[in-house]
Scaffold this motif. Sequence first.
Motif, mmCIF file in Angstrom:
data_model
loop_
_atom_site.group_PDB
_atom_site.id
_atom_site.type_symbol
_atom_site.label_atom_id
_atom_site.label_comp_id
_atom_site.label_asym_id
_atom_site.label_seq_id
_atom_site.Cartn_x
_atom_site.Cartn_y
_atom_site.Cartn_z
ATOM 1 N N PRO A 154 0.618 -42.964 26.163
ATOM 2 C CA PRO A 154 0.997 -41.985 26.831
ATOM 3 C C PRO A 154 2.730 -42.947 27.285
ATOM 4 N N LYS A 155 2.814 -44.032 26.006
ATOM 5 C CA LYS A 155 4.550 -44.329 25.409
ATOM 6 C C LYS A 155 5.500 -44.221 25.219
ATOM 7 N N MET A 156 4.085 -43.617 23.982
ATOM 8 C CA MET A 156 4.963 -42.446 23.157
ATOM 9 C C MET A 156 5.776 -41.162 23.372
ATOM 10 N N ALA A 157 4.766 -40.862 24.811
ATOM 11 C CA ALA A 157 5.348 -39.401 25.368
ATOM 12 C C ALA A 157 6.308 -39.742 26.028
ATOM 13 N N THR A 158 5.925 -41.156 26.616
ATOM 14 C CA THR A 158 7.367 -41.183 27.505
ATOM 15 C C THR A 158 8.784 -41.490 26.977
ATOM 16 N N ASN A 159 9.117 -42.121 25.677
ATOM 17 C CA ASN A 159 10.039 -42.859 24.999
ATOM 18 C C ASN A 159 10.595 -41.484 24.580
ATOM 19 N N TYR A 160 9.486 -39.755 24.014
ATOM 20 C CA TYR A 160 10.092 -38.806 23.511
ATOM 21 C C TYR A 160 10.612 -37.899 24.591
ATOM 22 N N LEU A 161 9.796 -38.202 25.845
ATOM 23 C CA LEU A 161 9.890 -37.196 27.023
ATOM 24 C C LEU A 161 11.761 -38.134 27.344
ATOM 25 N N SER A 162 11.762 -39.161 27.390
ATOM 26 C CA SER A 162 12.771 -39.787 28.495
ATOM 27 C C SER A 162 14.240 -39.597 27.238
ATOM 28 N N GLY A 163 13.902 -39.837 25.634
ATOM 29 C CA GLY A 163 14.734 -40.148 24.875
ATOM 30 C C GLY A 163 15.203 -41.632 24.599
ATOM 31 N N GLN A 164 14.288 -42.411 25.703
ATOM 32 C CA GLN A 164 14.499 -43.949 24.928
ATOM 33 C C GLN A 164 13.561 -44.714 24.194
ATOM 34 N N LYS A 165 13.651 -44.780 23.462
ATOM 35 C CA LYS A 165 12.457 -45.443 22.213
ATOM 36 C C LYS A 165 13.001 -46.525 22.597
ATOM 37 N N SER A 166 12.036 -47.349 22.798
ATOM 38 C CA SER A 166 12.543 -48.663 23.008
ATOM 39 C C SER A 166 11.035 -49.380 23.663
ATOM 40 N N ILE A 167 10.988 -50.441 23.316
ATOM 41 C CA ILE A 167 9.726 -51.011 24.326
ATOM 42 C C ILE A 167 9.951 -52.624 24.566
ATOM 43 N N SER A 168 9.528 -53.438 25.540
ATOM 44 C CA SER A 168 10.022 -54.640 25.497
ATOM 45 C C SER A 168 9.062 -55.830 25.044
ATOM 46 N N PHE A 169 9.464 -56.782 24.975
ATOM 47 C CA PHE A 169 9.076 -57.611 24.294
ATOM 48 C C PHE A 169 7.154 -58.028 24.268
ATOM 49 N N VAL A 170 7.551 -58.235 25.480
ATOM 50 C CA VAL A 170 6.184 -58.698 26.472
ATOM 51 C C VAL A 170 5.366 -57.011 26.588
ATOM 52 N N GLY A 171 5.737 -56.209 26.512
ATOM 53 C CA GLY A 171 5.378 -54.517 26.128
ATOM 54 C C GLY A 171 4.913 -54.276 24.836
ATOM 55 N N CYS A 172 5.410 -54.418 23.682
ATOM 56 C CA CYS A 172 5.355 -54.582 22.543
ATOM 57 C C CYS A 172 3.719 -56.150 21.885
ATOM 58 N N ALA A 173 4.239 -56.909 23.009
ATOM 59 C CA ALA A 173 3.040 -57.621 22.270
ATOM 60 C C ALA A 173 1.792 -57.411 22.698
ATOM 61 N N THR A 174 0.959 -56.963 24.035
ATOM 62 C CA THR A 174 0.786 -56.737 25.168
ATOM 63 C C THR A 174 -0.229 -55.166 24.362
ATOM 64 N N GLN A 175 0.070 -54.338 23.038
ATOM 65 C CA GLN A 175 0.187 -52.744 22.850
ATOM 66 C C GLN A 175 -0.453 -53.261 21.475
ATOM 67 N N HIS A 176 0.191 -54.557 20.689
ATOM 68 C CA HIS A 176 -0.154 -54.985 19.417
ATOM 69 C C HIS A 176 -1.479 -55.210 20.200
ATOM 70 N N PHE A 177 -2.068 -56.290 20.643
ATOM 71 C CA PHE A 177 -3.331 -57.165 21.214
ATOM 72 C C PHE A 177 -4.421 -55.884 21.593
ATOM 73 N N LEU A 178 -4.011 -55.087 22.360
ATOM 74 C CA LEU A 178 -4.567 -54.219 22.259
ATOM 75 C C LEU A 178 -5.602 -53.083 21.763
ATOM 76 N N TYR A 179 -3.952 -52.376 20.740
ATOM 77 C CA TYR A 179 -5.121 -52.128 19.470
ATOM 78 C C TYR A 179 -5.870 -52.619 18.365
ATOM 79 N N LEU A 180 -5.570 -54.009 19.049
ATOM 80 C CA LEU A 180 -5.932 -54.690 17.675
ATOM 81 C C LEU A 180 -8.025 -54.915 18.171
ATOM 82 N N THR A 181 -7.696 -55.244 19.315
ATOM 83 C CA THR A 181 -8.818 -55.802 20.248
ATOM 84 C C THR A 181 -9.908 -54.443 19.874
#
Length: 286
Positions: A48-75
């Motif tokens: 969902p985040k990858m698709a949102t970035n692609y469709l909106s053209g804003q390829k960015s993620i917040s620091f907290v969002g990055c940490a959350t994504q990193h934690f979830l995919y590792l878990t």
Amino acid sequence: MVVFLIAVSGNSLTLLLICADPRLHTSMYLLLSQLSLMELMHVSTTIPKMATNYLSGQKSISFVGCATQHFLYLTLGGVECLLLAFMSYDRYVAICHPLRYTVLMNRKVTLMMAAMSWLGASLNSLIYTAVLMHFPFCGPRQIHHFYCEFPAVVKLVCGDISVYEATVYISTLLLLLLPIVLISTSYVFILHSVIQMRGSKRNAFATCSSHLTVVTLWFGASIFSYMRPRSQRTPLQDKVGSVFYSIITPTLNPLIYTLRNKDVAKALRRVLGRDCIIKRLQVQLS
């Protein structure tokens, strides 16, 4: 997005069938339901985040969002490794000790296996994510990846993190190799028992074929992504490996289990038949 919808539909259907059909309330399918839940969360963490970035053209993620994504995919990756190992033990007990199956793999033991998988992987991921996100980041802070995967994020850290990387490498090695050893040991005993059977050997081993296929796909992609030396890695190879184990594998898993599993196929027919009967009764009453 098409792949995402297929993955969500397949894993959601597997979960619903296991919950709806009492005949699937066994240890094997309880572990399978946890695997489907994990796959559902896995694709929801990245696509969902990858698709949102692609469709909106804003390829960015917040620091907290990055940490959350990193934690979830590792878990979720750790949970899958442990669940696949426990599922191999379940098949070992079912084939090698069928008369003791209900005792050795009772509901309490199965729930304990599921809880150990989630808690162990979550704790491991929380520690490494918290330490990583406390390191100073420098440069343009541009992640050469489509989500916050460990190798891509670690490249942005300033300073010496060789000790941290060595610790993560050892942890990943254990998280991958220990389940592989348990799975291999289980299947050695399974093959030995199947060879000694006088009846239909194909039916006895058929319940293992889906699990072996998923194990090969998952651990093959994980070893390719994490066990290669850093000097031999390229951003493109990391992306390809990540696409395979974080998107393709969660999409294929429900298809592998449902298409090759007679119990799940029968449950689907029963649920569909029950819905048709209910609709007919509603039409008659109206």
